[in-house]
Design a protein around this motif. Structure first.
Motif, PDB file in Angstrom:
ATOM      1  N   LYS A  39       0.814  -1.221   0.000  1.00 13.45           N
ATOM      2  CA  LYS A  39       0.000   0.000   0.000  1.00 13.45           C
ATOM      3  C   LYS A  39       0.842   1.264   0.000  1.00 13.45           C
ATOM      4  N   ASP A  40       2.046   1.193   0.570  1.00  7.85           N
ATOM      5  CA  ASP A  40       2.902   2.371   0.630  1.00  7.85           C
ATOM      6  C   ASP A  40       3.777   2.523  -0.611  1.00  7.85           C
ATOM      7  N   ARG A  41       3.775   1.509  -1.489  1.00  6.95           N
ATOM      8  CA  ARG A  41       4.672   1.547  -2.647  1.00  6.95           C
ATOM      9  C   ARG A  41       3.929   1.355  -3.968  1.00  6.95           C
ATOM     10  N   LEU A  42       2.663   1.736  -3.983  1.00  9.66           N
ATOM     11  CA  LEU A  42       1.851   1.559  -5.185  1.00  9.66           C
ATOM     12  C   LEU A  42       2.415   2.326  -6.383  1.00  9.66           C
ATOM     13  N   LYS A  43       3.088   3.442  -6.131  1.00  9.74           N
ATOM     14  CA  LYS A  43       3.620   4.254  -7.225  1.00  9.74           C
ATOM     15  C   LYS A  43       4.690   3.518  -8.029  1.00  9.74           C
ATOM     16  N   GLU A  44       5.265   2.463  -7.438  1.00 10.04           N
ATOM     17  CA  GLU A  44       6.301   1.698  -8.133  1.00 10.04           C
ATOM     18  C   GLU A  44       5.719   0.714  -9.137  1.00 10.04           C
ATOM     19  N   LEU A  45       4.396   0.538  -9.112  1.00 13.98           N
ATOM     20  CA  LEU A  45       3.749  -0.465  -9.963  1.00 13.98           C
ATOM     21  C   LEU A  45       2.885   0.207 -11.023  1.00 13.98           C
ATOM     22  N   PRO A  46       3.103  -0.121 -12.291  1.00 19.31           N
ATOM     23  CA  PRO A  46       2.302   0.483 -13.367  1.00 19.31           C
ATOM     24  C   PRO A  46       0.905  -0.121 -13.433  1.00 19.31           C
ATOM     25  N   LYS A  47      -0.053   0.684 -13.843  1.00 25.03           N
ATOM     26  CA  LYS A  47      -1.430   0.200 -13.960  1.00 25.03           C
ATOM     27  C   LYS A  47      -1.765  -0.291 -15.364  1.00 25.03           C
ATOM     28  N   ASP A  48      -0.812  -0.154 -16.281  1.00 22.85           N
ATOM     29  CA  ASP A  48      -1.082  -0.605 -17.643  1.00 22.85           C
ATOM     30  C   ASP A  48      -0.600  -2.033 -17.889  1.00 22.85           C
ATOM     31  N   LYS A  49      -0.164  -2.701 -16.812  1.00 22.97           N
ATOM     32  CA  LYS A  49       0.260  -4.100 -16.926  1.00 22.97           C
ATOM     33  C   LYS A  49      -0.459  -4.945 -15.875  1.00 22.97           C
ATOM     34  N   GLU A  50      -0.684  -6.215 -16.200  1.00 27.43           N
ATOM     35  CA  GLU A  50      -1.287  -7.118 -15.221  1.00 27.43           C
ATOM     36  C   GLU A  50      -0.212  -7.588 -14.256  1.00 27.43           C
ATOM     37  N   ILE A  51      -0.537  -7.584 -12.978  1.00 26.24           N
ATOM     38  CA  ILE A  51       0.402  -7.995 -11.936  1.00 26.24           C
ATOM     39  C   ILE A  51       0.016  -9.368 -11.416  1.00 26.24           C
ATOM     40  N   ILE A  52       0.990 -10.264 -11.365  1.00 27.34           N
ATOM     41  CA  ILE A  52       0.780 -11.616 -10.834  1.00 27.34           C
ATOM     42  C   ILE A  52       1.597 -11.728  -9.550  1.00 27.34           C
ATOM     43  N   THR A  53       0.936 -11.893  -8.411  1.00 27.41           N
ATOM     44  CA  THR A  53       1.644 -11.969  -7.135  1.00 27.41           C
ATOM     45  C   THR A  53       1.898 -13.417  -6.731  1.00 27.41           C
ATOM     46  N   HIS A  54       3.006 -13.609  -6.032  1.00 20.48           N
ATOM     47  CA  HIS A  54       3.290 -14.930  -5.462  1.00 20.48           C
ATOM     48  C   HIS A  54       4.093 -14.763  -4.183  1.00 20.48           C
ATOM     49  N   CYS A  55       4.020 -15.756  -3.313  1.00 17.73           N
ATOM     50  CA  CYS A  55       4.858 -15.807  -2.112  1.00 17.73           C
ATOM     51  C   CYS A  55       5.376 -17.235  -2.000  1.00 17.73           C
ATOM     52  N   ASN A  56       5.420 -17.801  -0.808  1.00 15.48           N
ATOM     53  CA  ASN A  56       5.817 -19.206  -0.654  1.00 15.48           C
ATOM     54  C   ASN A  56       4.625 -20.154  -0.716  1.00 15.48           C
ATOM     55  N   THR A  57       3.481 -19.699  -0.203  1.00 15.84           N
ATOM     56  CA  THR A  57       2.340 -20.596  -0.037  1.00 15.84           C
ATOM     57  C   THR A  57       1.040 -20.076  -0.629  1.00 15.84           C
ATOM     58  N   GLY A  58       1.014 -18.818  -1.046  1.00 15.23           N
ATOM     59  CA  GLY A  58      -0.215 -18.225  -1.558  1.00 15.23           C
ATOM     60  C   GLY A  58      -0.915 -17.339  -0.553  1.00 15.23           C
ATOM     61  N   VAL A  59      -0.541 -17.428   0.721  1.00 18.64           N
ATOM     62  CA  VAL A  59      -1.207 -16.657   1.770  1.00 18.64           C
ATOM     63  C   VAL A  59      -0.976 -15.158   1.580  1.00 18.64           C
ATOM     64  N   MET A  60       0.301 -14.754   1.535  1.00 18.11           N
ATOM     65  CA  MET A  60       0.614 -13.341   1.365  1.00 18.11           C
ATOM     66  C   MET A  60       0.312 -12.864  -0.058  1.00 18.11           C
ATOM     67  N   ALA A  61       0.405 -13.781  -1.008  1.00 16.22           N
ATOM     68  CA  ALA A  61       0.091 -13.416  -2.398  1.00 16.22           C
ATOM     69  C   ALA A  61      -1.372 -12.996  -2.530  1.00 16.22           C
ATOM     70  N   GLU A  62      -2.262 -13.709  -1.835  1.00 18.49           N
ATOM     71  CA  GLU A  62      -3.677 -13.356  -1.881  1.00 18.49           C
ATOM     72  C   GLU A  62      -3.939 -12.046  -1.145  1.00 18.49           C
ATOM     73  N   SER A  63      -3.221 -11.831  -0.043  1.00 16.32           N
ATOM     74  CA  SER A  63      -3.360 -10.579   0.688  1.00 16.32           C
ATOM     75  C   SER A  63      -2.936  -9.395  -0.190  1.00 16.32           C
ATOM     76  N   ALA A  64      -1.814  -9.565  -0.905  1.00 15.64           N
ATOM     77  CA  ALA A  64      -1.351  -8.514  -1.819  1.00 15.64           C
ATOM     78  C   ALA A  64      -2.338  -8.323  -2.964  1.00 15.64           C
ATOM     79  N   TYR A  65      -2.912  -9.431  -3.424  1.00 15.14           N
ATOM     80  CA  TYR A  65      -3.939  -9.360  -4.482  1.00 15.14           C
ATOM     81  C   TYR A  65      -5.105  -8.474  -4.035  1.00 15.14           C
ATOM     82  N   ASP A  66      -5.566  -8.689  -2.801  1.00 12.98           N
ATOM     83  CA  ASP A  66      -6.689  -7.897  -2.273  1.00 12.98           C
ATOM     84  C   ASP A  66      -6.344  -6.407  -2.237  1.00 12.98           C
ATOM     85  N   ASP A  67      -5.117  -6.090  -1.781  1.00 14.07           N
ATOM     86  CA  ASP A  67      -4.704  -4.686  -1.688  1.00 14.07           C
ATOM     87  C   ASP A  67      -4.615  -4.042  -3.067  1.00 14.07           C
TER      88      ASP A  67
END
Length: 451
Positions: free
Chosen positions: A395-423
């Motif tokens: 949430k504090d670093r959204l400016k580093e991510l472009p909105k014209d590309k699809e972002i695919i998140t991953h972690c070790n197990t999917g737990v944090m990846a889904e949390s990042a997906y929600d944000d």
């Protein structure tokens, strides 16, 4: 200009330059080599710099290491011995490092760079499974403890250890004042997703920094708790999410048919507790299916029966139907079905393992693979082309991510990846996440397995 005035000006300039170079680090002579924070454990050594990693400039083969307010610029080559990270580019800014160099201060050349490893947890800080079970059986009041689940709130809602309080590590600063007690010496226990999960150790460390003196970590966490057959309870918020988001699950009403008809949770299957043991064949073949059991009370015996059949995502609705109603949950009336119908489907925003593997093997110009693990984990190996922003910093670093590309998140197990997906979804990004277990080595080679 008089000779006296000239000498005065010369002395003044010399004094100013000396003061500036002495404090800002512009002089090469007598540079400090140990950062203030490192002096607690280390003394100055010849040709060893201890400080915080700043960055690298690959085109000039230089790296920058800060020692307080002074920044060393050090040349390096292919012969650099690197420990604690897969590559220089993977070292996060401000990470503590120790650099050994050769040559003079004016032209230092890096021989080795060691990245400070994650802090080891002292044995006395660890809570064993048997001790955890004894405390849970006693309860917080009698056992004089508070148990905190450091995972993201959705995971807590789907299933947690009885008596646990949701205290998500990614939202530590926002939640701390609501859940931490006034007594600084109270026993506080933290757990998360097992030995590879960093959320509970980090939450415990941050709690200690606030002055709490009696913290422990149940490092084995939820995997060990569930594997041992101990009761897992789910929150009403988790069941509401399943229903509202149409996430595949099995909801079982354990009350007798007469009581169930008067008011039951929509989508429930009637299966009285006394008949449960004989109903094994009625349950789904998919052992990963979320099974939620509810009654007028928390039925631990029913949980034991179903989980013993191999259903690893079984839980009992915390507080039973009374808590569901108190939380505003709606009830339906009439005859319940007695047949379980379970059709597995991806969670909202989930990318298939096959598609993720394909994306990881190429550099798609319209997509970004976002590694949301902690910096320490990412340093030991990342997918080629991926970028790392820890889930708690999204949430504090959204400016580093472009909105014209699809972002695919991953972690070790999917737990944090889904949390990042929600944000990211909430912030208006086009995003999906990998809901699987992924292991990555220092060269970026990876293995993905279904949870």
């Amino acid at each position: 200009m008089s000779k006296r005035l000239f000498i005065f000006c010369l002395i003044t300039v010399f004094a100013v330059v000396t003061a500036v170079t002495g404090t800002a680090g512009l002089s090469h002579a007598g540079k400090p080599t140990v950062a203030p924070m490192c002096k607690q454990c280390h003394q100055a050594q010849d040709k060893v710099i201890r400080g915080n990693f700043v960055s690298i400039t690959e085109s000039f083969k230089t790296m920058q290491v800060a020692v307080g307010s002074l920044v060393w610029v050090v040349k390096y080559g292919d012969d650099l011995k690197l420990t604690g990270a897969a590559k220089l580019a993977a070292i996060p800014k401000d990470k503590e490092v120790a650099l050994t160099y050769t040559g003079e201060e004016k032209t230092p050349y890096a021989v080795s760079l060691s990245v400070k490893p994650p802090a080891k947890i002292p044995a006395e800080k660890l809570m064993k499974l048997d001790d955890m079970k004894k405390l849970v059986d006693m309860g917080p009041e009698k056992g004089r403890y508070l148990l905190f689940d450091s995972r993201p709130a959705p995971k807590y809602n789907e299933g947690h250890i009885p008596t646990a309080i949701s205290f998500p590590q990614p939202a530590f600063d926002k939640v701390k004042d609501k859940v931490l007690p006034k007594e600084k010496d109270k026993l506080l226990i933290f757990y998360c997703g097992g030995v590879t999960c960093r959320m509970s150790p980090d939450a415990a460390r941050r709690t200690e920094a606030l002055g709490y003196t009696n913290t422990k970590i149940f490092l084995d966490g939820m995997p060990a708790w569930k594997k041992s057959g101990n009761l897992v309870v789910s929150a009403t918020a988790g069941l509401k999410d399943f229903i509202e988001k149409d996430i595949a699950h099995v909801l079982v009403d354990l009350r007798n048919a007469k009581a169930a008809k008067k008011g039951f949770i929509k989508g429930a299957v009637s299966m009285p507790a006394k008949d449960l043991a004989a109903a094994k064949d009625k349950f789904p073949a998919d052992k990963s299916a979320p099974i939620i059991l509810y009654s007028d009370k928390e039925d631990a015996a029913a949980y034991t029966t179903v989980s013993s059949w191999g259903y690893k995502n079984t839980s009992v609705l915390s507080g039973g139907i009374a808590v569901w109603k108190k939380a505003g949950g709606k009830l339906a009336k009439g005859k319940l079905t007695t047949t379980i119908s379970y059709v597995p489907k991806p969670r909202p925003g989930e990318i298939s393992i096959e598609e993720f593997k394909a994306l990881a093997s190429i550099s798609a110009p319209d997509k970004i693979i976002l590694d949301v693990r902690d910096n320490d984990q990412a340093m030991n190996g990342m997918l080629k082309g991926a970028i790392n922003i820890p889930a708690g910093e999204i949430k504090d670093r959204l400016k580093e991510l472009p909105k014209d590309k699809e972002i695919i998140t991953h972690c070790n197990t999917g737990v944090m990846a889904e949390s990042a997906y929600d944000d990211l979804k909430e912030a208006g990004y086009k995003v999906r996440f990998l809901n699987a277990i992924i292991q990555i080595d220092k060269d970026g080679k990876h293995e993905i397995t279904k949870k």
